[in-house]
Design an enzyme around this catalytic site. Structure first.
Site: not given
Length: 326
Positions: A30, A139, A141
């Protein structure tokens, strides 16, 4: 080459972004996690320039024939990525209220900075959550786009609100809030500053709105108390959405603010108000609600569930979420 192409049928632009085909896929790593070598080692919330932007000051329009119906424009603008947390597996509702307040203030500060660019007409904060809506990185965001034009959906909203104000001298969005609160059938939760409800006309099952009780054009207009209340209701709504099917619900979240540097809507403080729209894409626990011929071909949206039924489901999930939070 990235540029804009004018659609004379719809009177809006299509964004051409050929660089998007170059975006990498990260199956085993990531880029947004601390220690990846791609970002700073420690952060709470963080803004980053998008490495594969749709819009950028460096993009120029292609040369075109002046008499042609085929008109193009420069994709001048800005695109940023906003990281919610260093925790790869965090959700909005996992975060402490103070952390979400930091996120809201970062949204606000980046919007204020983007607004200094006078080529930008509209700043859109959004989150694509889940592969079903095109998110390529798990992730937590979101993104911020600064467009050199007002996107068609927002322009339609603004025109409708302006027309309503000229006819009634009232703010349409605040009137919707008042009617939903009087009716109570579709309200999910509320606090001093915000209402969360599935609107009477919802296009999506579980398509909840978060709407400011007071007329506010921009995130920058909110007081510290209102930012605290927004953090609370964002946590509550996202927690309730995941509690419906007891798993992460894929959705798009969009913050609808007023345009900037716009002569046409310079008076919008009278008739427009900030709100947040969630567009979940599941029609039940295991099936995606795809847009078909009516939605894609005619923009005539079909919802498979009454807003009142969806609201009851989400209210029940909200109670489960709040009970688990204690």
């Amino acid at each position: 080459m990235n540029h804009l192409r004018w659609n004379p049928l719809l009177k809006t632009y299509t964004l051409i972004a050929t660089n998007r085909t170059e975006r990498p896929i990260f199956p085993d790593e990531c880029p947004f996690c601390p220690g990846s070598g791609k970002i700073k080692e420690t952060y709470d919330v963080l803004s980053l320039p998008n490495e594969f932007p749709v819009l950028s000051p460096k993009f120029n329009a292609p040369i075109q024939e002046t008499e042609s119906l085929f008109k193009s424009g420069s994709s001048n603008g800005q695109c940023e990525v906003i990281l919610y947390s260093p925790d790869h597996f965090a959700t909005l509702y996992d975060l402490e209220n103070q952390h979400i307040e930091k996120l809201i203030k970062l949204w606000r500060d980046r919007c204020n900075e983007m607004s200094k660019d006078h080529s930008i007409r509209y700043i859109h904060i959004f989150e694509n959550r889940g592969q079903e809506v095109g998110s390529s990185i798990h992730h937590p965001h979101g993104q911020i786009y600064g467009y050199p034009f007002i996107p068609l959906k927002l322009k339609t909203e603004l025109d409708s609100c302006k027309e309503h104000f000229l006819q009634t001298n009232k703010n349409l969005i605040l009137e919707l809030n008042e009617q939903e609160e009087r009716d109570q059938k579709r309200i999910i939760t509320s606090n001093n500053s915000f209402l969360a409800y599935i609107p009477y006309f919802s296009e999506h099952p579980l398509g909840v709105f978060i709407s400011s009780r007071r007329q506010k054009n921009f995130l920058a207009d909110f007081t510290n108390e209102e930012i605290t209340d927004l953090a609370t209701i964002l946590k509550d709504v996202t927690g309730a959405l995941d509690a419906v099917y007891k798993k992460p619900l894929p959705y798009t979240m969009s913050i609808h603010q007023a345009p900037i540097h716009s002569k046409e809507y310079s008076d919008c403080k009278n008739y427009y108000s900030l709100h947040i729209e969630f567009s979940p894409v599941l029609k039940d626990a295991s099936n995606v609600k795809f847009h078909g011929g009516s939605e894609m071909g005619a923009w005539a949206n079909i919802s498979s569930q009454l807003a009142e039924e969806s609201a009851k489901v989400l209210r029940d999930a909200f109670r489960i979420f709040k009970k688990a939070e204690r």
